[in-house]
Design an enzyme around this catalytic site. Sequence first.
Site, PDB file in Angstrom:
ATOM      1  N   ALA A 213      35.434  11.785  15.076  1.00  0.00           N
ATOM      2  CA  ALA A 213      34.315  10.993  15.598  1.00  0.00           C
ATOM      3  C   ALA A 213      33.366  11.887  16.380  1.00  0.00           C
ATOM      4  O   ALA A 213      33.800  12.728  17.173  1.00  0.00           O
ATOM      5  CB  ALA A 213      34.840   9.877  16.506  1.00  0.00           C
ATOM      6  N   VAL A 214      32.077  11.707  16.151  1.00  0.00           N
ATOM      7  CA  VAL A 214      31.029  12.456  16.852  1.00  0.00           C
ATOM      8  C   VAL A 214      29.979  11.460  17.321  1.00  0.00           C
ATOM      9  O   VAL A 214      29.588  10.555  16.565  1.00  0.00           O
ATOM     10  CB  VAL A 214      30.382  13.518  15.936  1.00  0.00           C
ATOM     11  CG1 VAL A 214      29.214  14.206  16.637  1.00  0.00           C
ATOM     12  CG2 VAL A 214      31.416  14.553  15.497  1.00  0.00           C
ATOM     13  N   ARG A 220      25.271  16.340  12.819  1.00  0.00           N
ATOM     14  CA  ARG A 220      24.565  17.394  12.090  1.00  0.00           C
ATOM     15  C   ARG A 220      24.346  18.639  12.961  1.00  0.00           C
ATOM     16  O   ARG A 220      23.348  19.339  12.827  1.00  0.00           O
ATOM     17  CB  ARG A 220      23.231  16.887  11.536  1.00  0.00           C
ATOM     18  CG  ARG A 220      23.391  15.726  10.568  1.00  0.00           C
ATOM     19  CD  ARG A 220      22.084  15.392   9.868  1.00  0.00           C
ATOM     20  NE  ARG A 220      22.242  14.261   8.983  1.00  0.00           N
ATOM     21  CZ  ARG A 220      22.750  14.330   7.748  1.00  0.00           C
ATOM     22  NH1 ARG A 220      23.139  15.501   7.273  1.00  0.00           N
ATOM     23  NH2 ARG A 220      22.877  13.235   7.019  1.00  0.00           N
ATOM     24  N   LYS A 222      27.278  20.757  13.526  1.00  0.00           N
ATOM     25  CA  LYS A 222      28.515  21.511  13.246  1.00  0.00           C
ATOM     26  C   LYS A 222      29.684  21.136  14.155  1.00  0.00           C
ATOM     27  O   LYS A 222      30.651  21.896  14.279  1.00  0.00           O
ATOM     28  CB  LYS A 222      28.252  23.025  13.313  1.00  0.00           C
ATOM     29  CG  LYS A 222      27.317  23.520  12.220  1.00  0.00           C
ATOM     30  CD  LYS A 222      27.280  25.028  12.154  1.00  0.00           C
ATOM     31  CE  LYS A 222      26.416  25.510  11.009  1.00  0.00           C
ATOM     32  NZ  LYS A 222      26.939  25.096   9.683  1.00  0.00           N
ATOM     33  N   ASP A 251      32.247   8.604   0.082  1.00  0.00           N
ATOM     34  CA  ASP A 251      31.622   9.250   1.240  1.00  0.00           C
ATOM     35  C   ASP A 251      31.396  10.729   0.920  1.00  0.00           C
ATOM     36  O   ASP A 251      32.192  11.596   1.255  1.00  0.00           O
ATOM     37  CB  ASP A 251      32.519   9.106   2.471  1.00  0.00           C
ATOM     38  CG  ASP A 251      31.811   9.536   3.753  1.00  0.00           C
ATOM     39  OD1 ASP A 251      30.798  10.251   3.667  1.00  0.00           O
ATOM     40  OD2 ASP A 251      32.281   9.149   4.839  1.00  0.00           O
ATOM     41  N   TYR A 258      34.849  18.370   4.272  1.00  0.00           N
ATOM     42  CA  TYR A 258      36.253  18.738   4.143  1.00  0.00           C
ATOM     43  C   TYR A 258      36.452  19.781   3.039  1.00  0.00           C
ATOM     44  O   TYR A 258      37.256  20.709   3.191  1.00  0.00           O
ATOM     45  CB  TYR A 258      37.097  17.492   3.853  1.00  0.00           C
ATOM     46  CG  TYR A 258      36.948  16.408   4.884  1.00  0.00           C
ATOM     47  CD1 TYR A 258      36.726  16.720   6.229  1.00  0.00           C
ATOM     48  CD2 TYR A 258      37.014  15.060   4.531  1.00  0.00           C
ATOM     49  CE1 TYR A 258      36.573  15.720   7.180  1.00  0.00           C
ATOM     50  CE2 TYR A 258      36.881  14.060   5.480  1.00  0.00           C
ATOM     51  CZ  TYR A 258      36.649  14.389   6.797  1.00  0.00           C
ATOM     52  OH  TYR A 258      36.499  13.405   7.733  1.00  0.00           O
TER      53      TYR A 258
END
Length: 298
Positions: A213-214, A220, A222, A251, A258
């Site tokens: 989670a970000v 975007r 990194k 997705d 990945y």
Amino acid sequence: MAALRASPLFLPQPLSPSSRSRRCAASRGVAAAARPGPAPYRTGVHGGGAGSKKRLLASRGRPGWVGVPSCLPATEEGVAVAAAASEEEEEEDVFLAREAGWGVRRMGRVGEEMRRVAQVQAEAFHVPVALFNDFFFDFFKAEVLSALIYRVRNSPPDRYACLVAEEAEPTTQLSQAPYEKIVGVVDCTVQDEDDILKHLQGADEYLYVSGIAVLPSFRRRKLGTALLKACEALGLQWRHRFMVLRAYEDDDGARGLYAKAGYRVVSRDPDWVTWVGRRRRVLMIKELPLHDDRIQHQ
């Protein structure tokens, strides 16, 4: 990193009885024998004081997460009791990985950091609703926090870790408390599911990566790459040969991330899952450069 919002959180994702670690149970026979029944809420995290702390410390030998108590309240006492589990452990404040100015470390087991982690994951994975969105968001965040408390309390330190990303050398926002600088989160859990082990030649366990989670305003940049590198560093520390994760088949953004990190698809959900309204997932693995003789002798 916008694609990470669509990545599966898989939380809660209780482990089946067959997935409890054979290695952990063998080395902790007494604790395994004292393991409670299948209803995780029976263990609870209610209450405080010396009695609660003794029960909590006694439970630390249990193998990984066996379920998430959906009725477990994310109370002040619950956070305090979960944090008490690591009072005798040394704090790890070194970064497992650095990437593009970000550093990733293990979460400090204190109430403020756990609440921040729950906030980050809730913002990343909450699906807005038309009515009473704030209420449903707060409810979802409380469930995420309860699940985190439960895993921290019931998982030995070499079976589960929550990793957090922040600026490696912060130069802005100096007025913020340290926990407020956490902008990315990922969970790493040692598992041994037979359906996955059949794809991992010679392995009896693997490190499962979930809940990447970000925060929306930091995507975007990194952060996802930094989190994955830290997971691999942890896998090497724990002497695991394989990293495993799941992604939704449609997705493309997450799967591309990945794949770039070295993960490859080894299986897919059966077609019938789409008939019941579920999105099809792929299973992806990565083999770490750690030889069998090192795993056995170190």
